[in-house]
Design an enzyme around this catalytic site. Structure first.
Site, PDB file in Angstrom:
ATOM      1  N   CYS A 196       0.844  -1.195   0.000  1.00  0.00           N
ATOM      2  CA  CYS A 196       0.000   0.000   0.000  1.00  0.00           C
ATOM      3  C   CYS A 196       0.887   1.256   0.000  1.00  0.00           C
ATOM      4  O   CYS A 196       2.029   1.222   0.457  1.00  0.00           O
ATOM      5  CB  CYS A 196      -0.903  -0.008   1.224  1.00  0.00           C
ATOM      6  SG  CYS A 196      -2.043   1.393   1.285  1.00  0.00           S
ATOM      7  N   HIS A 251      -2.051  -4.082   5.059  1.00  0.00           N
ATOM      8  CA  HIS A 251      -1.813  -3.664   6.446  1.00  0.00           C
ATOM      9  C   HIS A 251      -3.131  -3.381   7.152  1.00  0.00           C
ATOM     10  O   HIS A 251      -4.123  -3.016   6.517  1.00  0.00           O
ATOM     11  CB  HIS A 251      -0.897  -2.425   6.493  1.00  0.00           C
ATOM     12  CG  HIS A 251      -1.509  -1.187   5.919  1.00  0.00           C
ATOM     13  ND1 HIS A 251      -2.063  -0.203   6.707  1.00  0.00           N
ATOM     14  CD2 HIS A 251      -1.684  -0.782   4.639  1.00  0.00           C
ATOM     15  CE1 HIS A 251      -2.533   0.766   5.922  1.00  0.00           C
ATOM     16  NE2 HIS A 251      -2.306   0.438   4.669  1.00  0.00           N
ATOM     17  N   ARG A 284       3.129   4.714   6.490  1.00  0.00           N
ATOM     18  CA  ARG A 284       3.581   3.938   7.651  1.00  0.00           C
ATOM     19  C   ARG A 284       4.061   2.543   7.290  1.00  0.00           C
ATOM     20  O   ARG A 284       4.440   1.768   8.168  1.00  0.00           O
ATOM     21  CB  ARG A 284       2.438   3.862   8.678  1.00  0.00           C
ATOM     22  CG  ARG A 284       2.014   5.220   9.192  1.00  0.00           C
ATOM     23  CD  ARG A 284       0.662   5.163   9.873  1.00  0.00           C
ATOM     24  NE  ARG A 284      -0.409   4.835   8.915  1.00  0.00           N
ATOM     25  CZ  ARG A 284      -1.697   4.742   9.248  1.00  0.00           C
ATOM     26  NH1 ARG A 284      -2.070   4.921  10.486  1.00  0.00           N
ATOM     27  NH2 ARG A 284      -2.607   4.462   8.325  1.00  0.00           N
ATOM     28  N   ASP A 298       0.510   3.698   1.872  1.00  0.00           N
ATOM     29  CA  ASP A 298       0.514   4.249   3.231  1.00  0.00           C
ATOM     30  C   ASP A 298       1.943   4.559   3.712  1.00  0.00           C
ATOM     31  O   ASP A 298       2.832   3.708   3.656  1.00  0.00           O
ATOM     32  CB  ASP A 298      -0.158   3.241   4.178  1.00  0.00           C
ATOM     33  CG  ASP A 298      -0.532   3.861   5.512  1.00  0.00           C
ATOM     34  OD1 ASP A 298       0.372   4.379   6.202  1.00  0.00           O
ATOM     35  OD2 ASP A 298      -1.714   3.847   5.869  1.00  0.00           O
ATOM     36  N   CYS A 328      -5.996  -0.001   6.964  1.00  0.00           N
ATOM     37  CA  CYS A 328      -5.763   0.566   5.631  1.00  0.00           C
ATOM     38  C   CYS A 328      -6.901   1.546   5.273  1.00  0.00           C
ATOM     39  O   CYS A 328      -8.074   1.193   5.291  1.00  0.00           O
ATOM     40  CB  CYS A 328      -5.684  -0.555   4.599  1.00  0.00           C
ATOM     41  SG  CYS A 328      -5.363   0.041   2.927  1.00  0.00           S
TER      42      CYS A 328
HETATM   43 CO    CO Z   1      -3.362   1.183   3.072  1.00  0.00          CO
END
Ligand code: CO
Length: 219
Positions: free
Chosen positions: A42, A98, A46, A44, A101
């Site tokens: 992803c 994750h 993080r 993301d 999400c």
């Molecule tokens: Co995500």
């Protein structure tokens, strides 16, 4: 001093520190890349691929999109996959989702975000497909459950792509993995056990769905 200026400073320090440790590090890398791993994850912030699996530049080829979606009609993802498997000959393809999400959450809660709504259409379709099972899960665990189901579904799609099927047909020892990452604890978990050309994808897919159903609904 601007934040972006800080980034350039950070970069100088990082490159200098690496060169101090291994003087020919960048020179070697500039000549070729030979990663053993291809990561589909992803966007993301993080979930940075290299850091969470402890790999250096040159060790993992990476494709990231919102909610780690694999769709055979996505030329971006398919090009990266083909290059990784056919040209770089990676040994492992890791599909990593994750918990928490945002893309999955938007699909579950039906939030409107504009263009992203079109992108997460695949996740909405997964929601519909598993409606009955999802209805049995406690409301507060619904997003987590969907994050895991999304890993299972995207890994299954990955195994069914032309690139992976043809690699297996010609006997290439490439293995596919479905993982989920906890942004709350920094830990990875296996959602789909390693799949290679000797394994029946359908069986692994069904078993993973059963396991995740039991985990969240107790039945
Ligand atoms: Co995500």
């Amino acid at each position: 001093m601007s934040l972006v200026h800080d980034l350039l400073q950070n970069n100088r320090q990082w490159a200098a520190a690496l060169k101090l440790e291994a003087p020919d590090f960048f020179l070697k890398l500039s000549k070729q890349q030979k990663p053993l791993f291809f990561w589909i994850g992803c966007c993301d912030s993080r979930v940075p691929a290299n850091q969470i699996i402890g790999l250096m530049p040159g060790e993992v080829f990476v494709h990231r999109n919102i909610a780690n979606i694999v769709n055979s009609a996505d030329i971006n993802c398919m090009s990266a996959l083909q290059y990784a498997v056919d040209v770089l000959q990676v040994r492992h393809v890791i599909l990593c989702g994750h918990f928490g999400c945002g893309g999955v959450q938007a699909a579950v809660h039906g939030e409107g975000h504009g263009i992203i709504d079109y992108w997460i259409w695949d996740i909405k379709a997964i929601l519909t497909r598993h409606e009955a099972m999802l209805a049995q899960a406690p409301a507060e665990r619904l997003v987590d459950l969907m994050c895991e189901i999304n890993v299972i579904e995207q890994t299954y799609e990955l195994c069914r792509t032309k690139v992976i099927r043809e690699a297996w047909q010609r006997g290439q020892p490439v293995r596919v993995h479905g993982w989920i990452y906890g942004i709350h604890d920094g830990l990875l978990q296996e959602v789909i056990p390693e799949v290679d050309r000797t394994v029946d994808v359908e069986t692994v897919y069904q078993a993973a769905l059963t396991a995740v159903t039991q985990k969240y609904t107790g039945g």
